[in-house]
Design a protein around this motif. Structure first.
Motif, PDB file in Angstrom:
ATOM      1  N   VAL A 163       0.847  -1.194   0.000  1.00 22.28           N
ATOM      2  CA  VAL A 163       0.000   0.000   0.000  1.00 22.28           C
ATOM      3  C   VAL A 163       0.881   1.241   0.000  1.00 22.28           C
ATOM      4  O   VAL A 163       1.920   1.286   0.675  1.00 22.28           O
ATOM      5  CB  VAL A 163      -0.960   0.000   1.221  1.00 22.28           C
ATOM      6  N   GLN A 165       0.833   5.537   0.412  1.00 22.75           N
ATOM      7  CA  GLN A 165       0.051   6.678   0.901  1.00 22.75           C
ATOM      8  C   GLN A 165       0.835   7.952   0.676  1.00 22.75           C
ATOM      9  O   GLN A 165       2.065   7.952   0.679  1.00 22.75           O
ATOM     10  CB  GLN A 165      -0.279   6.513   2.382  1.00 22.75           C
ATOM     11  N   GLN A 169      -1.665  11.013   4.277  1.00 20.40           N
ATOM     12  CA  GLN A 169      -2.067   9.674   4.708  1.00 20.40           C
ATOM     13  C   GLN A 169      -3.216   9.088   3.870  1.00 20.40           C
ATOM     14  O   GLN A 169      -3.886   8.148   4.299  1.00 20.40           O
ATOM     15  CB  GLN A 169      -2.471   9.633   6.196  1.00 20.40           C
ATOM     16  N   GLU A 170      -3.408   9.626   2.675  1.00 23.03           N
ATOM     17  CA  GLU A 170      -4.446   9.087   1.791  1.00 23.03           C
ATOM     18  C   GLU A 170      -3.841   8.010   0.887  1.00 23.03           C
ATOM     19  O   GLU A 170      -2.741   8.171   0.373  1.00 23.03           O
ATOM     20  CB  GLU A 170      -5.059  10.201   0.949  1.00 23.03           C
ATOM     21  N   VAL A 171      -4.588   6.924   0.700  1.00 20.71           N
ATOM     22  CA  VAL A 171      -4.101   5.794  -0.080  1.00 20.71           C
ATOM     23  C   VAL A 171      -4.069   6.177  -1.561  1.00 20.71           C
ATOM     24  O   VAL A 171      -5.068   6.628  -2.120  1.00 20.71           O
ATOM     25  CB  VAL A 171      -4.994   4.553   0.123  1.00 20.71           C
ATOM     26  N   ILE A 174      -2.881   0.358  -3.892  1.00 18.07           N
ATOM     27  CA  ILE A 174      -2.926  -0.845  -3.061  1.00 18.07           C
ATOM     28  C   ILE A 174      -3.071  -2.026  -3.992  1.00 18.07           C
ATOM     29  O   ILE A 174      -3.718  -1.951  -5.043  1.00 18.07           O
ATOM     30  CB  ILE A 174      -4.089  -0.797  -2.035  1.00 18.07           C
ATOM     31  N   ILE A 189     -11.046   1.980  -1.496  1.00 21.25           N
ATOM     32  CA  ILE A 189      -9.878   2.253  -0.647  1.00 21.25           C
ATOM     33  C   ILE A 189      -9.108   3.482  -1.121  1.00 21.25           C
ATOM     34  O   ILE A 189      -8.709   4.321  -0.309  1.00 21.25           O
ATOM     35  CB  ILE A 189      -8.940   1.021  -0.615  1.00 21.25           C
ATOM     36  N   TRP A 194      -5.762   6.316   5.341  1.00 23.95           N
ATOM     37  CA  TRP A 194      -5.407   4.956   5.739  1.00 23.95           C
ATOM     38  C   TRP A 194      -5.658   4.718   7.228  1.00 23.95           C
ATOM     39  O   TRP A 194      -6.164   3.686   7.628  1.00 23.95           O
ATOM     40  CB  TRP A 194      -3.947   4.702   5.394  1.00 23.95           C
ATOM     41  N   TYR A 195      -5.319   5.668   8.061  1.00 24.76           N
ATOM     42  CA  TYR A 195      -5.382   5.469   9.499  1.00 24.76           C
ATOM     43  C   TYR A 195      -6.814   5.596  10.013  1.00 24.76           C
ATOM     44  O   TYR A 195      -7.246   4.819  10.876  1.00 24.76           O
ATOM     45  CB  TYR A 195      -4.460   6.474  10.198  1.00 24.76           C
TER      46      TYR A 195
END
Length: 668
Positions: A163, A165, A169-171, A174, A189, A194-195
């Motif tokens: 994965v 990011q 923190q955005e994916v 993946i 997703i 992600w968090y």
């Protein structure tokens, strides 16, 4: 001839030249081939014919005039790009250039816009240059696309979560395995935090603080393992073992994190069940780095710990299900018989312990040495062994050292060179057979008995001047902490010798304990050097710079010492030949090291393979800035030759041409 660097690559480039003037077609076919013999030029005088040729053949590049009857070059370009959806490199080559035409061509997707004019050699030289560059650029872009496709395929087949990011923190990516474990479709997703969406709230803050943010800010090392839970679509928590690295842009700035994670949930559950017993075993085995095994002799059921598997390169789960057959399959077939013999002796009570040293097959295909030690801890009523426990310890390094020591001792003893070692008090610690023989031949000892040498001080055997010379060189070694080599000619016989003094250091403290001296007869080499000097007049009159270096120590590129330089190099470097001959490369031209030149020369000397070093720009406080084309080639006796041609004027011309092109682009 142009494009020498491309010629080395080989391969033909098929060119379609379109122009309504037959003279241009004839000239182009001839001059382009002269400029670069890889250019295979086919011609036609009309766009209609060109389109027909494109239907029947594949071309690496199209070169087209602008003004042509019926269909002009821009219409031709538009047909190729939009109707045929082709990205083949397209160059407009016209005699009547106008800014609005050039702009329209760029909007339609032209790769180059060149104007005819000047001498035939000049204009076709520029055209040939552009053709080669565009073809190579196209090839590079296709290779890049294939590499990206392969990378995406790997992501999808990998058996771990992968994965990526961004800094928010955005994916952003993946793989299929990640989607499968999380239970979401990929589009559910991508773009999500992600968090906040895939991690339990209780651990988010700790993970961000302890792993993600420090990594993004460069405060922790990449590749460090982390374990934390993730939440699947149905609410289940899975424990993942993560390995993270940063994603950087072309300027080296961190723009995200790439993580690979293995689902270790089942393993963690098993670990919890065994935790109490493992803690007891860890205390017992902590200092030995040993792997543990527990064997039911009667059923074959066996338990191994993680360290046992690690010694042979596996994680324990990779070996499951395990039994005594697991060990037999990994053990070297030639060692099994000896192991069985030792087991029987232990079972019969002849030994208190079973102890065996044997080889096991590592996951990477190598054989590792293991010390296997165990004891029967349970017997049945009839006196037969029921349960046995023991340990495995990796002794590969010890075995390797033992084997290397054996080979080294054998090589030293059988060497034609005189090899001996003295301690810091100048007392003999060791002397090989050749050194003993030389001392005997010189009348310095009465017999070949090594007791005549080992244990005695150097001054007790050698002349005062020899002792003084030895102490002087030993002092240089002790001061520098590195080997020192000297060459000297015997006074009594016409013979030369090279003597190298190397420090012997204590493995733990690093302090020098003694000096190993290797004395090699170099008479033949010196004779060849004299022969080399007889050709000096020839070499001094060739229009190419020539340096010859000897690699005095094969594993040390700083030991490259110049043994010859022809006169023309004085013109190139402004340094007299006598000031550089006999000096090391680093002493004469220190700036070459950061360019990798000494390393490349040493590689040529070691491998015996010539190497093109290409265009090198050099200058220092003694040598004026100049450009050279450099080639290194191997010579006998660990020597390497370096030929170099002054290409400074050519480089200046290329820079002027590039400036002219830049000026043209600005005006356009």
């Amino acid at each position: 001839m142009a494009f020498d660097s491309y010629v080395l690559g080989g391969g033909q480039m098929k060119v379609l030249l379109v122009d309504d003037e037959t003279s241009i077609l004839d000239q182009g076919k001839i001059f382009l081939k002269k400029e670069d013999d890889r250019l295979d030029v086919e011609t036609t005088s009309s766009v209609e014919k060109a389109l027909e040729m494109l239907n029947n053949s594949k071309y690496d590049v199209i070169v087209s005039d602008y003004q042509m009857p019926e269909t002009d070059g821009l219409e031709f370009l538009e047909t190729v790009r939009e109707e045929r959806n082709s990205d083949v490199p397209f160059i407009i080559f016209t005699g009547k250039g106008r800014e609005e035409v050039a702009m329209e061509a760029l909007n339609l997707g032209v790769d180059r816009y060149l104007e005819k004019g000047g001498s035939l050699k000049s204009q076709y030289g520029v055209l040939a240059d552009a053709i080669v560059q565009e073809v190579e650029r196209g090839k590079a872009e296709r290779r890049l696309k294939k590499a990206k496709d392969r990378a995406q395929k790997y992501l999808n087949i990998a058996d771990v979560i992968i994965v990526a990011q961004d800094r928010n923190q955005e994916v952003i990516e993946i793989n299929e395995r990640g989607c499968e474990i999380l239970g979401y479709d990929k589009d559910e997703i991508i773009g999500k935090n992600w968090y906040e969406n895939f991690m339990p709230e209780r651990v988010r803050k700790d993970v961000l603080k302890g792993a993600t943010k420090p990594l993004m800010n460069g405060r922790v090392e990449e590749g460090k393992r982390y374990e934390n839970p993730i939440v699947t679509k149905d609410g289940e928590e899975r424990i993942i073992s993560w390995k993270n690295s940063v994603i950087r842009d072309d300027d080296g700035e961190t723009i995200g994190i790439l993580s690979s994670g293995r689902d270790i949930t089942e393993r963690k559950k098993a670990e919890e069940k065994l935790k109490e017993s493992e803690e007891r075993l860890d205390l017992a085995l902590e200092g030995t780095k040993a792997g543990l095994w527990d064997w039911n002799v009667q059923t074959g059921e066996t338990v191994f710990d993680e360290r046992w598997a690690e010694i042979v390169g596996y994680e324990l789960e990779e070996l499951e299900p395990v039994s005594i057959e697991t060990w037999k399959e990994l053990a070297h077939p030639e060692d099994l018989e000896r192991s069985d013999e030792l087991l029987e002796k232990h079972f019969d009570g002849e030994t208190d312990f079973y102890e065996f040293e044997g080889r096991m097959k590592h996951k990477d295909g190598q054989w590792v040495w293991v010390q296997d030690r165990g004891k029967v801890v349970e017997w049945d009523d009839e006196g037969n062994p029921v349960r046995m426990t023991g340990t495995h310890v990796d002794i590969t390094e010890r075995k390797r050292r033992e084997e290397n020591l054996k080979r080294y001792k054998k090589a030293v003893q059988s060497s034609d060179n005189s090899i001996y070692m003295i301690d810091k008090d100048y007392r003999y610690v060791f002397a090989n057979d050749e050194h003993i023989s030389r001392l005997l031949d010189d009348g310095k000892i009465p017999s070949r008995n090594k007791d005549e040498v080992v244990g005695r001080k150097y001054a007790e055997i050698h002349l005062d001047e020899e002792t003084d010379a030895l102490k002087d060189n030993v002092g240089r070694v002790l001061e520098k902490g590195k080997p020192v080599t000297e060459e000297y000619e015997f006074n009594t016989v016409d013979r030369w010798s090279s003597r190298t003094y190397s420090p012997v250091k204590d493995r733990e403290s690093g302090e020098i304990e003694g000096i190993i001296i290797v004395s090699e007869d170099i008479t033949e080499r010196k004779e060849r050097e004299r022969e080399l000097q007889t050709y000096a007049d020839v070499f001094d009159n060739v229009p190419v710079g020539l340096h010859i270096y000897r690699l005095e120590r094969p594993d040390d590129d700083s030991s490259l010492r110049m043994i010859y330089a022809n006169k023309i190099t004085e013109t190139y470097t402004s340094i007299p030949v006598e000031e550089v001959v006999s000096k090391t490369l680093d002493e004469s031209f220190p700036g070459l090291r950061e360019m990798g030149i000494p390393q490349a020369y040493a590689e040529v000397a070691r491998t015996g393979k010539a190497k093109e070093l290409g265009d090198v720009h050099y200058g220092d406080e003694k040598v004026p800035d100049r450009w050279f084309n450099v080639r290194a080639f191997p010579l006998p006796d660990n020597c390497v030759g370096a030929s170099f041609t002054d290409i400074t004027e050519r480089k200046k011309a290329e820079e002027e041409l590039e400036e002219a092109r830049d000026d043209y682009r600005v005006r356009r």
